[in-house]
Design an enzyme around this catalytic site. Structure first.
Site: not given
Ligand code: NDP
Length: 498
Positions: A154-155, A180, A234, A252, A286, A461, A468
């Site tokens: 969502w960020n 999200s 997740t 990611e 992130c 890690k 990407e």
């Molecule tokens: P979440 O892991 O809570 O959710 C990410 C997505 O996965 C959402 O669309 C969520 O749906 C979905 N989801 C939840 N459970 C499942 C499942 N069992 N199977 C498949 N999809 C699922 O992350 P956040 O949305 O809270 O995002 C924040 C996190 O993202 C932080 O840890 C951040 O560091 C990371 N991030 C990493 C980046 C990178 O490039 N490395 C960039 C941006 C963020 P829903 O939320 O609708 O339930």
């Protein structure tokens, strides 16, 4: 108060009614007010979206790369032309200040669309030829994978959707994308822009819902690849489910990144870098550099300048151009970040240098119902504190004093996460040595946070799998076929007559 029309699903090239009869709310984090209803996809709807992507795949994969590129270039133009309107929706959906979303979120997404369009249009998907012998050679072909799934955090909602869909579509795949549930406004908007740009029906599709929708997509047998952005926990579930069908994955995930300041660093630049690395997007990035390592004998001067500069972090109405610090994305995330701040004070016993639990001072009355926290700085932190070990994903900075550079590098590497890292110093030789030793996939020298289309980014890690963007980014969306051609007869030495 901004409100938006209800969001439906998108497949077969048009908006489609969800059949679940369930909706969930999109909330403006700045006020806590309802701004839109989002229609949730049923399993039958998800199946239809996947079937639409399956039907579209053969002809899209067979479309010449230069033609695919032309459509994506048009999409980039449309995104830029509608920048402010899309950015405003992102601001109301995420709470991030318009001063950010209007210059970063849509623009950096459009850059990636243009980058991959140019890459594939310019022959970036060509294979290699290797001469083996005079009459034999090997050639390789890069083939698209099929129906791919994109699951976003969502960020940076539209930016994440574009960073996934651009290389996916450029390489000849089709996609079903799930935003999200906290930030779903952009999905249908993006799908309509792709259609307007000329993308054939079924090539890009959107379904809405929470984790169960993501889980269903991930486990679906017709899906060839899952590209996921989200939390480590997740990500492990998603990668586990994808392994069931041996799907390709890109992960990611989260970080707890170290930012090292050396004694000879330009103090102003280092303080500015630390502020970018902790308070941009209200700390919901992130790659945030939340573990700030400072030489013990420089700590007092560093802290003094940092606190002085905190006056430039301005919370306020999110559409006001002067505001550069918005609320957190949701009530549940607000609770999580506030709990971490309280834990830092009460359990970790870190020294609170700035901020703390509670809303920023002087927040207008109409915003006091929103999910606001103060930018917060802890000092005299130790590596074992929970606020130092775990990703908070909010504006919470930990200062860690060190005595030697070797010690700082060793402590920086103790995390199980390895997303980003960086160093501020005027000694460039030392900078490169330190960067070489830091265990992270995304690193910066005398800078923090910039992530242009040309730069491949991905975690080490537990922070992820794959990258990407950049030239390497396209490789995540193709598979390789190697062909050995031999113009002489088969030399069957094993079966030759004795
Ligand atoms: P979440 O892991 O809570 O959710 C990410 C997505 O996965 C959402 O669309 C969520 O749906 C979905 N989801 C939840 N459970 C499942 C499942 N069992 N199977 C498949 N999809 C699922 O992350 P956040 O949305 O809270 O995002 C924040 C996190 O993202 C932080 O840890 C951040 O560091 C990371 N991030 C990493 C980046 C990178 O490039 N490395 C960039 C941006 C963020 P829903 O939320 O609708 O339930």
């Amino acid at each position: 108060m901004a409100t938006y029309s209800a969001r439906q699903l998108y497949y077969d090239g048009k908006t489609q009614r969800a059949t679940s009869n369930k909706t969930f709310e999109s909330i403006d984090p700045a006020t806590g007010a309802h701004i839109a209803d989002i229609h949730e996809a049923s399993r039958a709807d998800i199946d239809k979206a996947i079937q639409s992507a399956e039907r579209a795949f053969p002809s899209w994969a067979a479309t010449p790369a230069i033609q695919r590129a032309r459509i994506l270039q048009k999409a980039a133009q449309l995104l830029r032309a509608r920048n402010d309107e899309i950015a405003a929706a992102e601001t109301h959906d995420t709470g991030k200040a318009f001063s950010e979303t209007s210059v970063v979120d849509v623009a950096t997404g459009a850059d990636v669309v243009e980058y991959f369009a140019n890459l594939v249009g310019g022959g970036g998907l060509n294979g290699e030829t290797t001469q083996l012998r005079e009459d034999a050679w090997v050639y390789t072909k890069k083939a698209p994978l099929g129906v791919c799934v994109g699951i976003g955090a969502w960020n940076y909602p539209i930016q994440i959707a574009l960073w996934k869909s651009a290389p996916c579509l450029a390489a000849g795949n089709t996609m079903v994308y799930k935003p999200s549930e906290f930030t779903s406004l952009h999905g249908e908007t993006l799908a309509k822009i792709y259609t307007e740009a000329g993308l054939p029906a079924g090539v890009f599709n959107v379904v809405h819902g929470a984790g169960d929708v993501g889980a269903y997509l991930t486990a679906h047998p017709s899906v060839a690849k899952v590209s996921f952005t989200g939390q480590v926990s997740t990500g492990k579930r998603v990668a586990g489910a994808a392994a069931g069908h041996m799907k390709y994955v890109t992960m990611e995930l989260g970080g707890k990144s170290p930012l090292l300041i050396l004694r000879d660093a330009d103090l102003e630049n280092a303080v500015d870098g630390v502020m970018m690395a902790n308070f941009y997007s209200t700390g919901q990035v992130c790659t945030n550099g939340t573990r700030v390592f400072v030489p013990r004998d420089m700590k007092a001067a560093f802290e003094k300048r940092l606190v002085e500069k905190m006056q430039f972090v301005r919370a306020g109405p999110v559409m006001d151009p002067a505001t550069n610090f918005g609320p957190l994305v949701s009530r549940v995330h607000h609770q999580k970040v506030t709990d971490y701040i309280r834990h830092g004070i009460e359990q970790d016993k870190a020294k609170l240098l700035y901020g703390g639990p509670g809303q920023p001072a002087n927040l207008p009355r109409e915003l006091q119902t929103g999910f606001w926290v103060q930018p917060t700085i802890f000092t005299d932190c130790t590596d074992s504190m929970k606020i130092v070990r775990e990703e908070i994903f909010g504006p919470v900075l930990s200062i860690l004093a060190y005595d030697t550079v070797e010690e700082a590098v060793q402590r920086a590497n103790t995390s199980e996460l390895g997303l980003a890292a960086g160093v501020f110093t005027s000694n460039l030789n030392l900078a490169h040595r330190i960067i070489d030793q830091l265990q992270a996939g995304i690193t910066w020298v005398n800078s923090w946070g910039e992530s242009p289309a040309e730069m491949s980014v991905g975690g080490w890690k537990q922070s992820g799998v794959g990258v990407e963007n950049g030239r390497r980014g396209i490789e995540a969306w193709v598979r390789n076929k190697s062909t050995l051609v031999d113009m002489s007869n088969v030399v069957a030495t094993a079966f030759a007559k004795l």
